[in-house]
Design an enzyme around this catalytic site. Structure first.
Site, PDB file in Angstrom:
ATOM      1  N   GLU A 100       0.854  -1.101   0.134  1.00 52.00           N
ATOM      2  CA  GLU A 100       0.079  -0.096  -0.080  1.00 52.00           C
ATOM      3  C   GLU A 100       0.756   1.231  -0.100  1.00 52.00           C
ATOM      4  OE1 GLU A 100      -3.586   2.078   2.856  1.00 52.00           O
ATOM      5  OE2 GLU A 100      -2.098   0.466   3.676  1.00 52.00           O
ATOM      6  N   LYS A 142      -9.541   1.262  -3.143  1.00 52.72           N
ATOM      7  CA  LYS A 142     -10.162   0.622  -1.846  1.00 52.72           C
ATOM      8  C   LYS A 142     -11.430   1.292  -1.528  1.00 52.72           C
ATOM      9  CE  LYS A 142      -8.797   0.575   2.870  1.00 52.72           C
ATOM     10  NZ  LYS A 142      -7.670   0.990   3.922  1.00 52.72           N
ATOM     11  N   CYS A 191      -5.019  -3.222   3.137  1.00 56.66           N
ATOM     12  CA  CYS A 191      -4.883  -2.965   4.550  1.00 56.66           C
ATOM     13  C   CYS A 191      -6.074  -3.553   5.259  1.00 56.66           C
ATOM     14  CB  CYS A 191      -4.834  -1.388   4.956  1.00 56.66           C
ATOM     15  SG  CYS A 191      -4.281  -1.060   6.627  1.00 56.66           S
TER      16      CYS A 191
END
Length: 533
Positions: A287, A350, A400
């Site tokens: 990320e 995301k 994440c």
């Protein structure tokens, strides 16, 4: 015994947190407490025993309000000890004053703990101590509290009890009922043990022939059957070709990661060199491996980095984290992918954003203004997004803490022919320092591999950079906080688990309906059963 009982409940809550990943195991080798690479492993039996202490305290409480207070102490201790590392992100890296950061962690733990306090109030209010159904009632109420924590206010289910069971006898359950169903079974066992101890202490006869022996036999038979089905479905060749992979762990210090004079030049240089030097079929960087927007990068940098992966006839692909967007259209936390034959780069944006870190909840702008966190407001990507097709595999990214939400990953599992064959997690847990958050997040990813029976690649900034197989086992890992490259092989899996089928179709609704149904059945049976004098 007054204060002692409260201290015991608080200590049990702390042990509940430690059961999710034993915090003193890392670096002790491959002993019974550690995983490959020295990461702390969960202790399933400790999770059940610590929860049993709470249930015993609820049975001993004199009133529903007293039971709720005990549960509040347990849950606040459990959750604060689970995600205490939020203090590091808020104070060390966000610049929030230490007292305010401590207060914020405790306030969050207490707020989320109130769900469990209410569940325990209901348990004490509507359950007879000598009721053989008490374990089912407790497990159902506790699971509803877990579901509420994972759904309300965008959800923060980090540390749910089921995550302690990626190993042990209950690890056969996730493919059927997911982490929350597994947590239900653990809560049922904890309540069962507590009820037995309560009966013994209160000199009540143990109803062995009535329900203990049949329950134990049913559990044993169910476990054996599930283990057999699990064993048959998860072994053997998948038939997919598999591929070689390289996972990059840049280990850029978080306090330097977004600094032009230190972390940014190091990241740009190191990741560019590794991408060009790679020989594997797939290269994965974490990320925000590239911590700048494309328009902020040196001229020609992205073209240079992409070059090995976009040439016709090439045999390599890459995926890496990079922020995209502008001030007019907004920003996204994105995974970009490059593979030969593409007309344009693959992109995954995301979907499930982190409150305060990636979006600002209503009425909390004042709180985020107290901290210095870069790139704190992102646009949300779609729930279901296509996989990257490469080398016979379908690679599905998640960024994440998105891998906390199995019900959202399940949006991609509607059709076995198009479902992902490999999950890929891109993370930067550097926000939380060298803490147990790394180990906890690893076990969260392991749970997703059990639920969907898919291997997962994890490329992270500081750890845990690992390869997890479709049975939840870590097969190869880098040590945390080292700048290194993990060379490994991965072979995807096909087919759909029962959990993948129902969670794709209905989300977590079936589990909530089942819990409410069990509670209604228990209430109906209690109404028909006369109370003992």
């Amino acid at each position: 015994m007054g204060w002692a009982s409260w201290l015991l409940v608080a200590a049990a809550g702390g042990l509940q947190a430690f059961s999710l990943a034993w915090p003193w195991a890392r670096g002790q080798g491959d002993g019974w407490l550690t995983l490959v690479g020295g990461y702390g492993r969960p202790l399933w039996w400790l999770q059940i025993l610590s929860l049993a202490v709470l249930v015993h305290a609820l049975l001993a409480a004199r009133s529903p309000l007293g039971a709720a207070a005990k549960a509040m102490v347990f849950a606040t201790s459990w959750l604060a000890a689970t995600f205490w590392w939020l203090f590091i992100s808020m104070h060390t890296y966000g610049g929030l004053a230490a007292p305010l950061a401590v207060a914020a962690v405790l306030a969050l733990a207490a707020f989320l703990g109130s769900y469990y306090a209410f569940a325990s109030w209901c348990f004490k209010r509507f359950t007879q101590v000598d009721n053989a159904q008490a374990a089912i009632v407790f497990a159902s109420l506790w699971t509803l509290a877990e579901l509420a924590r994972g759904w309300l206010w965008t959800g923060f289910p980090w540390g749910a009890g089921g995550y302690a069971h990626v190993e042990g006898p209950l690890a056969v359950l996730p493919r059927w009922v997911g982490v929350y169903g597994t947590g239900w079974a653990a809560a049922w066992l904890a309540a069962w043990l507590a009820a037995l101890l309560w009966r013994r202490q209160s000199a009540q006869p143990l109803p062995a022939l009535k329900w203990v022996v049949p329950s134990a036999l049913a559990l044993l038979l169910a476990w054996g059957g599930l283990w057999g089905l699990q064993n048959a479905s998860t072994h053997g060749d998948s038939g997919l070709p598999g591929m070689s992979v390289e996972l990059l762990q840049g280990n850029i210090p978080q306090d330097e990661k977004f600094e032009m004079g230190s972390g940014i030049p190091v990241a740009l240089g190191w990741y560019a060199r590794q991408l060009h030097a790679a020989t594997a079929q797939l290269v994965v960087a974490p990320e925000t491996a590239i911590p700048l927007l494309p328009q902020q990068l040196p001229e020609g940098y992205l073209d240079f980095v992409r070059q090995p992966f976009v040439q016709q006839g090439g045999k390599q692909a890459a995926m890496l984290g990079i922020p995209l967007g502008n001030w007019d259209q907004g920003f996204t936390n994105t995974v970009e992918g490059w593979a030969p034959g593409q007309t344009r780069p693959y992109a995954y944006d995301k979907h499930h954003l982190v409150p305060f870190g990636e979006f600002i909840p209503p009425m909390f702008r004042w709180f985020t203004d107290l901290m210095n966190i870069p790139l704190g407001d992102f646009n949300r990507g779609a729930l279901a997004q296509p996989s990257l097709h490469w080398a016979g595999e379908r690679l599905s990214p998640n960024i994440c803490y998105e891998d906390l939400f199995g019900e959202e990953l399940g949006a991609n599992f509607g059709d076995a022919a198009t479902a992902p064959t490999v999950l890929v997690n891109f993370s930067n847990i550097g926000w939380f320092g060298n803490s147990i958050a790394i180990d906890q997040h690893l076990n969260i990813s392991r749970m997703r591999t059990l639920e969907f029976e898919r291997p997962m690649l994890r490329a992270t900034n500081t750890g845990a950079t690992v390869v997890i197989d479709h049975r939840g086992a870590v097969v190869k890992a880098l040590a945390p906080f080292e700048r290194a490259v993990l060379h490994a092989e991965v072979k995807g899996r096909e087919g759909l688990t029962p959990y993948a089928r129902w969670v794709h179709a209905l989300g977590l609704v079936p589990l909530a309906v089942l819990c409410f149904g069990l509670l209604a059945l228990a209430w109906w049976r209690a109404r028909r059963t006369p109370r003992k004098a």
